[in-house]
Motif scaffolding. Sequence first.
Motif, mmCIF file in Angstrom:
data_model
loop_
_atom_site.group_PDB
_atom_site.id
_atom_site.type_symbol
_atom_site.label_atom_id
_atom_site.label_comp_id
_atom_site.label_asym_id
_atom_site.label_seq_id
_atom_site.Cartn_x
_atom_site.Cartn_y
_atom_site.Cartn_z
ATOM 1 N N GLN A 121 36.087 37.766 44.865
ATOM 2 C CA GLN A 121 36.903 37.383 43.712
ATOM 3 C C GLN A 121 38.260 36.898 44.220
ATOM 4 O OE1 GLN A 121 36.861 39.619 39.988
ATOM 5 N NE2 GLN A 121 39.102 39.629 40.068
ATOM 6 N N LEU A 122 38.622 35.688 43.822
ATOM 7 C CA LEU A 122 39.852 35.039 44.253
ATOM 8 C C LEU A 122 40.640 34.632 43.015
ATOM 9 C CD1 LEU A 122 41.460 33.695 46.648
ATOM 10 C CD2 LEU A 122 40.069 31.665 46.234
ATOM 11 N N THR A 123 41.921 34.973 42.990
ATOM 12 C CA THR A 123 42.791 34.559 41.890
ATOM 13 C C THR A 123 43.713 33.464 42.387
ATOM 14 O OG1 THR A 123 42.724 36.775 40.930
ATOM 15 C CG2 THR A 123 44.497 35.317 40.185
ATOM 16 N N LEU A 124 43.629 32.303 41.745
ATOM 17 C CA LEU A 124 44.495 31.171 42.068
ATOM 18 C C LEU A 124 45.678 31.209 41.124
ATOM 19 C CD1 LEU A 124 41.726 28.431 42.349
ATOM 20 C CD2 LEU A 124 42.729 29.796 44.202
ATOM 21 N N LYS A 125 46.887 31.037 41.648
ATOM 22 C CA LYS A 125 48.115 31.094 40.845
ATOM 23 C C LYS A 125 48.730 29.702 40.777
ATOM 24 C CE LYS A 125 48.398 35.707 40.656
ATOM 25 N NZ LYS A 125 49.118 36.631 39.860
ATOM 26 N N PHE A 126 48.712 29.128 39.577
ATOM 27 C CA PHE A 126 49.251 27.796 39.363
ATOM 28 C C PHE A 126 50.628 27.876 38.713
ATOM 29 C CE2 PHE A 126 44.714 27.233 39.637
ATOM 30 C CZ PHE A 126 44.579 26.074 40.378
ATOM 31 N N GLU A 127 51.468 26.904 39.015
ATOM 32 C CA GLU A 127 52.819 26.862 38.467
ATOM 33 C C GLU A 127 52.801 26.810 36.942
ATOM 34 O OE1 GLU A 127 56.788 24.504 39.695
ATOM 35 O OE2 GLU A 127 55.097 23.194 39.199
ATOM 36 N N LYS A 128 51.972 25.967 36.362
ATOM 37 C CA LYS A 128 51.942 25.807 34.909
ATOM 38 C C LYS A 128 50.750 26.500 34.265
ATOM 39 C CE LYS A 128 54.342 21.392 35.149
ATOM 40 N NZ LYS A 128 54.189 19.937 35.022
ATOM 41 N N ALA A 129 49.584 26.383 34.860
ATOM 42 C CA ALA A 129 48.364 26.920 34.245
ATOM 43 C C ALA A 129 48.240 28.431 34.386
ATOM 44 C CB ALA A 129 47.134 26.241 34.834
ATOM 45 N N GLY A 130 49.030 29.032 35.285
ATOM 46 C CA GLY A 130 48.951 30.472 35.474
ATOM 47 C C GLY A 130 47.792 30.870 36.375
ATOM 48 N N ALA A 131 47.238 32.048 36.118
ATOM 49 C CA ALA A 131 46.183 32.599 36.971
ATOM 50 C C ALA A 131 44.802 32.114 36.546
ATOM 51 C CB ALA A 131 46.228 34.123 36.929
ATOM 52 N N VAL A 132 44.004 31.731 37.531
ATOM 53 C CA VAL A 132 42.610 31.331 37.314
ATOM 54 C C VAL A 132 41.776 32.136 38.305
ATOM 55 C CG1 VAL A 132 40.945 29.446 37.449
ATOM 56 C CG2 VAL A 132 43.248 29.004 36.558
ATOM 57 N N VAL A 133 40.825 32.916 37.792
ATOM 58 C CA VAL A 133 39.979 33.757 38.637
ATOM 59 C C VAL A 133 38.697 33.004 38.970
ATOM 60 C CG1 VAL A 133 38.723 35.944 38.798
ATOM 61 C CG2 VAL A 133 40.947 35.855 37.643
ATOM 62 N N VAL A 134 38.340 33.011 40.259
ATOM 63 C CA VAL A 134 37.177 32.281 40.759
ATOM 64 C C VAL A 134 36.300 33.239 41.554
ATOM 65 C CG1 VAL A 134 36.445 30.353 42.224
ATOM 66 C CG2 VAL A 134 38.603 30.208 40.976
ATOM 67 N N GLN A 135 34.982 33.158 41.348
ATOM 68 C CA GLN A 135 34.021 33.910 42.154
ATOM 69 C C GLN A 135 33.583 32.994 43.288
ATOM 70 O OE1 GLN A 135 33.537 37.158 41.565
ATOM 71 N NE2 GLN A 135 34.937 36.908 39.849
ATOM 72 N N VAL A 136 33.842 33.407 44.529
ATOM 73 C CA VAL A 136 33.602 32.562 45.696
ATOM 74 C C VAL A 136 32.431 33.119 46.507
ATOM 75 C CG1 VAL A 136 34.642 31.590 47.787
ATOM 76 C CG2 VAL A 136 36.068 32.002 45.758
ATOM 77 N N PRO A 137 31.313 32.398 46.566
ATOM 78 C CA PRO A 137 30.187 32.860 47.384
ATOM 79 C C PRO A 137 30.479 32.688 48.869
ATOM 80 C CG PRO A 137 29.644 30.777 46.310
ATOM 81 C CD PRO A 137 31.011 31.179 45.835
ATOM 82 N N VAL A 138 29.997 33.634 49.664
ATOM 83 C CA VAL A 138 30.143 33.575 51.121
ATOM 84 C C VAL A 138 28.888 32.917 51.689
ATOM 85 C CG1 VAL A 138 30.483 34.889 53.249
ATOM 86 C CG2 VAL A 138 31.564 35.669 51.103
#
Length: 170
Positions: A121-138
């Motif tokens: 689980q990876l949380t991307l932090k954007f300046e305007k859009a805020g937090a977006v959580v992504v499930q990243v397969p290995v």
Amino acid sequence: MKSFAIAAALLLGLSVAGQAAAADIEVANPFMRAAPMAGGTGAAFMTINNHGAADRLLAAEAGISKSVELHTHVKDGDIYRMRKVESLVVPEHGTAEMKPGGDHIMFIGLNAPMKEGATVQLTLKFEKAGAVVVQVPVLAPGAMAPGAMVPGGGAPGAAMPGGMMHHGHK
């Protein structure tokens, strides 16, 4: 009344002039490469599609390592080196590509080996859009994209066209 309309639009995930909402950000084909040892490094890649106003990816967070950084590659003579960057631009109604040999998310000081088949689980932090959580397969070590074959059975850190790849900060 105007602030109510803006708040309503943001709650519905709609863009407001000069604003971006998490609903505007779409992450496609995320993956990271398997990493065989704790304490080492790993990297994640993906395509970020922006359906709204220009934005910037400022940071990423995950509980799998001591730190998470945004990185790019720069050519230093005949050697490609990874460098930390403060942000990555996601153009208005455009795309930001994170791929091997280019921009990526770097996991430094992995808490445990990252095994093929796991999901992070990876949380991307954007300046305007805020937090977006992504499930990243290995995926397999050396994977270049989801579903793609590893070229020549290559492994992370393999030579790149035009020179060798080294990780280092200057």
